[in-house]
Design a protein around this motif. Structure first.
Motif, PDB file in Angstrom:
ATOM      1  N   LEU A   1      -3.173   5.233 -11.963  1.00 57.85           N
ATOM      2  CA  LEU A   1      -2.843   3.979 -12.647  1.00 57.85           C
ATOM      3  C   LEU A   1      -1.425   4.027 -13.200  1.00 57.85           C
ATOM      4  CD1 LEU A   1      -6.203   3.249 -14.514  1.00 57.85           C
ATOM      5  CD2 LEU A   1      -5.501   2.675 -12.181  1.00 57.85           C
ATOM      6  N   ALA A   2      -1.031   5.177 -13.734  1.00 49.99           N
ATOM      7  CA  ALA A   2       0.353   5.332 -14.195  1.00 49.99           C
ATOM      8  C   ALA A   2       1.313   5.160 -13.033  1.00 49.99           C
ATOM      9  CB  ALA A   2       0.535   6.714 -14.842  1.00 49.99           C
ATOM     10  N   LEU A   3       0.918   5.679 -11.865  1.00 50.34           N
ATOM     11  CA  LEU A   3       1.750   5.519 -10.674  1.00 50.34           C
ATOM     12  C   LEU A   3       1.863   4.053 -10.293  1.00 50.34           C
ATOM     13  CD1 LEU A   3       3.285   6.628  -8.237  1.00 50.34           C
ATOM     14  CD2 LEU A   3       1.068   7.015  -7.121  1.00 50.34           C
ATOM     15  N   ALA A   4       0.768   3.305 -10.402  1.00 53.82           N
ATOM     16  CA  ALA A   4       0.795   1.876 -10.070  1.00 53.82           C
ATOM     17  C   ALA A   4       1.746   1.120 -10.984  1.00 53.82           C
ATOM     18  CB  ALA A   4      -0.613   1.297 -10.172  1.00 53.82           C
ATOM     19  N   VAL A   5       1.716   1.453 -12.285  1.00 51.59           N
ATOM     20  CA  VAL A   5       2.595   0.773 -13.249  1.00 51.59           C
ATOM     21  C   VAL A   5       4.055   1.092 -12.959  1.00 51.59           C
ATOM     22  CG1 VAL A   5       3.251   0.635 -15.674  1.00 51.59           C
ATOM     23  CG2 VAL A   5       0.836   0.656 -15.041  1.00 51.59           C
ATOM     24  N   LEU A   6       4.360   2.372 -12.734  1.00 53.62           N
ATOM     25  CA  LEU A   6       5.744   2.758 -12.458  1.00 53.62           C
ATOM     26  C   LEU A   6       6.237   2.171 -11.136  1.00 53.62           C
ATOM     27  CD1 LEU A   6       5.789   6.480 -13.634  1.00 53.62           C
ATOM     28  CD2 LEU A   6       6.798   4.508 -14.778  1.00 53.62           C
ATOM     29  N   SER A   7       5.357   2.114 -10.144  1.00 56.03           N
ATOM     30  CA  SER A   7       5.745   1.519  -8.866  1.00 56.03           C
ATOM     31  C   SER A   7       6.030   0.028  -9.018  1.00 56.03           C
ATOM     32  CB  SER A   7       4.631   1.735  -7.826  1.00 56.03           C
ATOM     33  OG  SER A   7       4.443   3.101  -7.578  1.00 56.03           O
ATOM     34  N   PHE A   8       5.303  -0.628  -9.914  1.00 57.98           N
ATOM     35  CA  PHE A   8       5.541  -2.043 -10.197  1.00 57.98           C
ATOM     36  C   PHE A   8       6.886  -2.232 -10.899  1.00 57.98           C
ATOM     37  CE2 PHE A   8       5.305  -5.397 -13.471  1.00 57.98           C
ATOM     38  CZ  PHE A   8       5.213  -6.511 -12.655  1.00 57.98           C
ATOM     39  N   VAL A   9       7.161  -1.367 -11.882  1.00 57.98           N
ATOM     40  CA  VAL A   9       8.378  -1.516 -12.687  1.00 57.98           C
ATOM     41  C   VAL A   9       9.625  -1.167 -11.879  1.00 57.98           C
ATOM     42  CG1 VAL A   9       9.631  -0.648 -14.703  1.00 57.98           C
ATOM     43  CG2 VAL A   9       7.176  -1.127 -14.862  1.00 57.98           C
ATOM     44  N   PHE A  10       9.570  -0.052 -11.145  1.00 56.05           N
ATOM     45  CA  PHE A  10      10.787   0.458 -10.499  1.00 56.05           C
ATOM     46  C   PHE A  10      10.884   0.134  -9.010  1.00 56.05           C
ATOM     47  CE2 PHE A  10      10.148   3.327 -14.147  1.00 56.05           C
ATOM     48  CZ  PHE A  10      11.357   3.127 -14.786  1.00 56.05           C
ATOM     49  N   LEU A  11       9.770  -0.085  -8.342  1.00 61.44           N
ATOM     50  CA  LEU A  11       9.794  -0.341  -6.906  1.00 61.44           C
ATOM     51  C   LEU A  11       9.388  -1.760  -6.549  1.00 61.44           C
ATOM     52  CD1 LEU A  11       8.165   2.987  -5.629  1.00 61.44           C
ATOM     53  CD2 LEU A  11      10.599   2.479  -5.953  1.00 61.44           C
ATOM     54  N   GLY A  12       8.964  -2.532  -7.548  1.00 58.71           N
ATOM     55  CA  GLY A  12       8.587  -3.916  -7.301  1.00 58.71           C
ATOM     56  C   GLY A  12       7.283  -4.085  -6.564  1.00 58.71           C
ATOM     57  N   GLU A  13       6.432  -3.046  -6.535  1.00 58.36           N
ATOM     58  CA  GLU A  13       5.146  -3.146  -5.862  1.00 58.36           C
ATOM     59  C   GLU A  13       4.162  -3.934  -6.729  1.00 58.36           C
ATOM     60  OE1 GLU A  13       3.704   0.664  -4.727  1.00 58.36           O
ATOM     61  OE2 GLU A  13       5.460   1.155  -3.506  1.00 58.36           O
ATOM     62  N   ARG A  14       3.372  -4.800  -6.093  1.00 58.57           N
ATOM     63  CA  ARG A  14       2.417  -5.622  -6.831  1.00 58.57           C
ATOM     64  C   ARG A  14       1.240  -4.786  -7.329  1.00 58.57           C
ATOM     65  NH1 ARG A  14      -0.480  -8.798  -4.461  1.00 58.57           N
ATOM     66  NH2 ARG A  14      -0.774 -10.366  -6.080  1.00 58.57           N
TER      67      ARG A  14
END
Length: 302
Positions: free
Chosen positions: A101-114
């Motif tokens: 879940l932390a990976l999902a949040v960071l991917s959203f913030v820095f990589l723009g992943e939904r």
């Protein structure tokens, strides 16, 4: 059958690392523990590479993610071990499970992943579980906000997510075990500097038999063999199907921590842990929900 045995063995070995680290923090500090774990585990990983005849082929483009990744990898373990000085192995096993879940949040913030609605719901459910674990169910008593060890472990879930983002492309184009060896080697070099400047090596010489057994476990089964078994299992079964086994890791921690360390486990901890795993499950995309949390082919976060 063999891939399932390998994957089950890997997550069990990883889950038990929290227990043996908890045993060891009574005798050594984070730097000494991590340095010893690398000193023992790195040659074994190298031996596995030789047995499997895996070449360590790296290019100039790999240098930057390797350097940054190894630095964050080192920070991750030092923070996690520091957290275990003041929290339980059982709580650590549950809390570290939020790493996807932390990976999902960071991917959203820095990589723009939904993230999507399932992701938001999963994060909310897992957060509720973490709050229950950290507060021990005593939400009205704000003293739980000062539960340093639990917050450090939660922080280490996020350092692992950062590490995964930094090395994601690298582990997709190189052999995962070769990347593991390279990261561990660089982490060992960095940790050597920390040992020279800040470690108390006199404590290493006075380790109890229990402490020596814990160090050996963390270096050989907990690092080298766990990683080897996981990579072999993923290669045979596939990353998607292998991911379901990660749900069993905190249960492995619990199964050993309660009888060996005498850690308590009551209804609140059970509810909190269940919510954490439920949140990780709910957050997975529908096509992967039955396969478990996201699987990375990088070194264990344990």
């Amino acid at each position: 059958m063999l891939p399932h045995i390998l994957l089950l063995s890997a997550v069990t070995l990883w889950g038990w690392t929290f227990v043996f680290t908890k045993m060891l923090v009574a005798e050594l500090g984070p730097v000494e523990i991590f340095a010893l774990r690398l000193a023992i585990g790195l040659p074994v990983v190298g031996g596995v590479l030789l047995v499997r005849r895996v070449p360590v082929r790296l290019t100039r483009a790999d240098v930057s993610p390797l350097l940054l990744g190894s630095a964050v990898f080192t920070l991750h373990f030092l923070v996690q071990i520091a957290g275990l000085q003041t929290t339980t192995a059982t709580n650590t096993g549950w809390i570290i499970a939020v790493s996807p879940l932390a990976l999902a949040v960071l991917s959203f913030v820095f990589l723009g992943e939904r993230i999507g609605r399932r992701g938001v719901a999963g994060i909310a459910i897992a957060t509720t579980g973490v709050v229950l674990l950290v507060s021990r169910g005593r939400l009205a008593d704000l003293a739980w906000l000062r539960s340093t060890g639990d917050w450090l472990v939660l922080g280490s879930a996020h350092t692992w997510a950062i590490y995964t983002v930094l090395t994601r492309n690298l582990v997709q184009r190189r052999d995962p075990l070769a990347v593991t060896f390279a990261v561990l080697a660089l982490a060992a070099a960095l940790t050597t500097v920390l040992v020279v400047t800040s470690a108390d090596l006199s404590r290493v010489g006075s380790l109890s038999p229990r402490g020596i057994a814990a160090v050996l476990y963390l270096g050989i089964p907990g690092l080298a063999l766990g990683q080897w078994f996981w990579q072999e299992g993923v290669a045979r079964l596939g990353a998607t199907r292998a991911g379901v086994y990660l749900y069993l890791e905190p249960l492995a921690t619990l199964a050993l921590a309660v009888p060996l360390l005498g850690e308590p486990f009551g209804p609140i901890a059970m509810l909190g842990g269940t919510l954490v795993l439920a949140g990780v499950y709910v957050a997975q995309p529908r096509r992967r929900a039955l396969a478990g949390p996201s699987v990375t082919a990088s070194p264990s976060r344990r």
